[in-house]
Design a protein around this motif. Structure first.
Motif, PDB file in Angstrom:
ATOM      1  N   PRO A   5       0.797  -1.241   0.000  1.00 51.77           N
ATOM      2  CA  PRO A   5       0.000   0.000   0.000  1.00 51.77           C
ATOM      3  C   PRO A   5       0.826   1.285   0.000  1.00 51.77           C
ATOM      4  N   VAL A   6       2.051   1.216   0.524  1.00 50.31           N
ATOM      5  CA  VAL A   6       2.892   2.430   0.642  1.00 50.31           C
ATOM      6  C   VAL A   6       4.323   2.059   0.243  1.00 50.31           C
ATOM      7  N   PRO A   7       5.177   3.073   0.064  1.00 51.52           N
ATOM      8  CA  PRO A   7       6.584   2.730  -0.174  1.00 51.52           C
ATOM      9  C   PRO A   7       7.200   2.149   1.098  1.00 51.52           C
ATOM     10  N   ASN A   8       8.218   1.324   0.925  1.00 50.79           N
ATOM     11  CA  ASN A   8       9.014   0.894   2.080  1.00 50.79           C
ATOM     12  C   ASN A   8       9.691   2.161   2.628  1.00 50.79           C
ATOM     13  N   PRO A   9       9.428   2.537   3.906  1.00 50.81           N
ATOM     14  CA  PRO A   9       9.953   3.831   4.404  1.00 50.81           C
ATOM     15  C   PRO A   9      11.479   3.916   4.338  1.00 50.81           C
ATOM     16  N   ALA A  10      12.162   2.788   4.589  1.00 56.34           N
ATOM     17  CA  ALA A  10      13.643   2.820   4.565  1.00 56.34           C
ATOM     18  C   ALA A  10      14.148   3.010   3.136  1.00 56.34           C
ATOM     19  N   THR A  11      13.466   2.402   2.160  1.00 55.71           N
ATOM     20  CA  THR A  11      13.899   2.570   0.758  1.00 55.71           C
ATOM     21  C   THR A  11      13.660   4.013   0.312  1.00 55.71           C
ATOM     22  N   SER A  31      15.585  -4.741   2.861  1.00 53.44           N
ATOM     23  CA  SER A  31      14.828  -4.934   4.102  1.00 53.44           C
ATOM     24  C   SER A  31      15.160  -6.324   4.609  1.00 53.44           C
ATOM     25  N   VAL A  32      14.808  -6.583   5.866  1.00 51.04           N
ATOM     26  CA  VAL A  32      15.015  -7.926   6.419  1.00 51.04           C
ATOM     27  C   VAL A  32      13.757  -8.753   6.167  1.00 51.04           C
ATOM     28  N   LEU A  33      12.611  -8.137   6.443  1.00 52.18           N
ATOM     29  CA  LEU A  33      11.331  -8.850   6.303  1.00 52.18           C
ATOM     30  C   LEU A  33      10.754  -8.624   4.902  1.00 52.18           C
ATOM     31  N   PRO A  34       9.796  -9.474   4.490  1.00 56.02           N
ATOM     32  CA  PRO A  34       9.193  -9.295   3.168  1.00 56.02           C
ATOM     33  C   PRO A  34       8.536  -7.920   3.002  1.00 56.02           C
ATOM     34  N   GLU A  35       8.585  -7.435   1.769  1.00 58.18           N
ATOM     35  CA  GLU A  35       8.057  -6.099   1.427  1.00 58.18           C
ATOM     36  C   GLU A  35       6.604  -5.920   1.881  1.00 58.18           C
ATOM     37  N   LYS A  36       5.784  -6.953   1.705  1.00 54.62           N
ATOM     38  CA  LYS A  36       4.364  -6.764   2.053  1.00 54.62           C
ATOM     39  C   LYS A  36       4.191  -6.578   3.560  1.00 54.62           C
ATOM     40  N   VAL A  37       5.027  -7.247   4.361  1.00 57.95           N
ATOM     41  CA  VAL A  37       4.930  -7.114   5.821  1.00 57.95           C
ATOM     42  C   VAL A  37       5.395  -5.710   6.227  1.00 57.95           C
ATOM     43  N   VAL A  38       6.484  -5.277   5.612  1.00 54.56           N
ATOM     44  CA  VAL A  38       7.074  -3.973   5.948  1.00 54.56           C
ATOM     45  C   VAL A  38       6.151  -2.820   5.533  1.00 54.56           C
ATOM     46  N   THR A  39       5.423  -3.001   4.440  1.00 49.49           N
ATOM     47  CA  THR A  39       4.620  -1.883   3.930  1.00 49.49           C
ATOM     48  C   THR A  39       3.160  -1.920   4.425  1.00 49.49           C
ATOM     49  N   GLN A  40       2.746  -3.033   5.011  1.00 56.85           N
ATOM     50  CA  GLN A  40       1.349  -3.101   5.475  1.00 56.85           C
ATOM     51  C   GLN A  40       1.209  -2.678   6.939  1.00 56.85           C
ATOM     52  N   ASN A  41       2.330  -2.617   7.647  1.00 59.76           N
ATOM     53  CA  ASN A  41       2.261  -2.267   9.071  1.00 59.76           C
ATOM     54  C   ASN A  41       3.386  -1.286   9.411  1.00 59.76           C
ATOM     55  N   PRO A  42       3.042  -0.021   9.722  1.00 60.00           N
ATOM     56  CA  PRO A  42       4.081   0.992   9.952  1.00 60.00           C
ATOM     57  C   PRO A  42       5.056   0.619  11.071  1.00 60.00           C
ATOM     58  N   TRP A  43       4.563  -0.080  12.120  1.00 60.70           N
ATOM     59  CA  TRP A  43       5.466  -0.451  13.226  1.00 60.70           C
ATOM     60  C   TRP A  43       6.489  -1.479  12.771  1.00 60.70           C
ATOM     61  N   ARG A  55       9.120   0.237  10.823  1.00 64.02           N
ATOM     62  CA  ARG A  55      10.127   0.918  11.639  1.00 64.02           C
ATOM     63  C   ARG A  55      11.123  -0.058  12.257  1.00 64.02           C
ATOM     64  N   LEU A  56      10.592  -1.172  12.751  1.00 66.46           N
ATOM     65  CA  LEU A  56      11.493  -2.186  13.347  1.00 66.46           C
ATOM     66  C   LEU A  56      12.451  -2.728  12.291  1.00 66.46           C
ATOM     67  N   ASP A  57      11.908  -2.945  11.095  1.00 72.39           N
ATOM     68  CA  ASP A  57      12.750  -3.473  10.013  1.00 72.39           C
ATOM     69  C   ASP A  57      13.864  -2.473   9.671  1.00 72.39           C
ATOM     70  N   GLU A  58      13.515  -1.196   9.710  1.00 72.63           N
ATOM     71  CA  GLU A  58      14.500  -0.152   9.405  1.00 72.63           C
ATOM     72  C   GLU A  58      15.657  -0.202  10.418  1.00 72.63           C
ATOM     73  N   LEU A  59      15.327  -0.500  11.692  1.00 70.90           N
ATOM     74  CA  LEU A  59      16.373  -0.584  12.719  1.00 70.90           C
ATOM     75  C   LEU A  59      17.247  -1.824  12.523  1.00 70.90           C
ATOM     76  N   ALA A  60      16.610  -2.927  12.122  1.00 64.36           N
ATOM     77  CA  ALA A  60      17.346  -4.192  11.996  1.00 64.36           C
ATOM     78  C   ALA A  60      18.148  -4.263  10.691  1.00 64.36           C
ATOM     79  N   ARG A  61      17.696  -3.569   9.655  1.00 68.34           N
ATOM     80  CA  ARG A  61      18.268  -3.695   8.315  1.00 68.34           C
ATOM     81  C   ARG A  61      19.798  -3.513   8.244  1.00 68.34           C
TER      82      ARG A  61
END
Ligand code: SAM
Length: 279
Positions: A38-44, A233-245, A248-254
């Motif tokens: 639904p949205v861009p990957n915030p880290a990308t 990203s660490v997690l799949p794109e759909k997980v990262v883009t469907q839930n803002p939290w 954010r966690l993925d951005e920290l772990a990446r």
């Protein structure tokens, strides 16, 4: 041609683009793409802004889809943005996202492949995001695409691209190609076919899964040098883009994740100017 029986894959640029156009028209018309991403990957998005998009005067987003990155960049930069895509359904969705006439005045949409983009144009930043290169076809088709993009990039410009990682994506589809790869029928490790269910039926996509070395090799052959090779990203794109939290966690772990083990691999590529001086 994609032969499901023996996975001998000869996906030339032209026939692959025709198949991809039909598939993506259905993908966007069914709204399935937008529901999935639904949205861009915030880290990308931050990666794009940090690596030239923030100060660019002109940005070309090839395979822009419904504009999830381009529209965010319209908001966060002053650049004129050209979005190009082989799917007319994708471009209709892009148009709907840009309601503000001031933003509209900074957008040009082009329906078609690279040959539809005026050859005299040169852009400060070119985007090839979320596997667009992997849909171009076999190795020759991908190298040809990268060479054509180089002509559309200003000498000081950058190509920002993200591709799927062979160590994380589609392991079963990759495994099925092994007999053809080992016997020499399919010479390109990473060329796979995968299926996705939407709009009431199953659809087969051509995809190329990259290792870091193969990505660097294709870029080098097309006249690019690759910098800042990182995990997308660490997690799949759909997980990262469907839930803002989760995003954010993925951005920290990446940053802890090696490039080759990311869900995608992201790169800043620069035109190889030494090559220009000798050609
Ligand atoms: C996975 S989607 C990515 C869309 C967008 N970049 C994003 O991040 O959401 C791939 C897109 O590339 C487009 N595409 C596939 N092959 C293409 C080609 N040869 N030239 C231009 N666009 C292409 C598809 O129509 C689709 O919109």
């Amino acid at each position: 041609m994609i032969e499901q029986a023996n996975f001998s894959i000869e996906a030339d640029a032209h026939s692959t683009a025709i198949k991809m156009r039909k598939l993506y028209d259905k993908y966007f018309e069914s709204n399935f793409y937008r529901e999935r991403y639904p949205v861009p990957n915030p880290a990308t998005l931050k990666f794009l802004l940090r690596n030239g998009a923030k100060t660019a005067h002109s940005i070309l987003d090839i395979g822009c889809g419904d504009g999830r990155y381009a529209v965010a960049l319209l908001d966060q930069t002053e650049a004129n943005i050209t979005g190009s895509d082989i799917s007319s359904a994708a471009l209709r969705d892009f148009e709907k996202r840009v309601a503000n006439p001031l933003l509209q005045s900074r957008v040009t949409l082009i329906h078609g492949g690279l040959d539809a983009i005026p050859a005299q144009e040169q852009f400060d930043v070119v985007l090839l995001i979320f596997g667009v290169l992997s849909h171009a076809g076999n190795r020759a088709a991908r190298i040809a695409m990268l060479k054509d993009i180089r002509k559309l990039t200003a000498p000081w410009g950058s190509l920002l691209l993200t591709v799927p990682s062979a160590w994380r994506r589609r392991p079963i589809d990759l495994f099925k190609t092994m007999p053809a790869f080992i016997s020499g029928k399919n010479k390109s490790f990473g060329d796979v076919q995968y299926s996705r269910q939407f709009a009431g039926s199953k659809h087969d996509f051509f995809y190329h899964l990259y290792t870091v070395n193969r990505l660097k090799g294709e870029l080098r052959e097309a006249g690019w040098s690759a910098n800042h090779i990182q995990a997308e990203s660490v997690l799949p794109e759909k997980v990262v883009t469907q839930n803002p939290w989760v995003g954010r966690l993925d951005e920290l772990a990446r940053p802890l994740c090696p490039a080759s083990l990311g869900y995608g691999i992201r790169v800043v590529a620069k035109p190889d100017l030494i090559l220009d001086n000798h050609s």
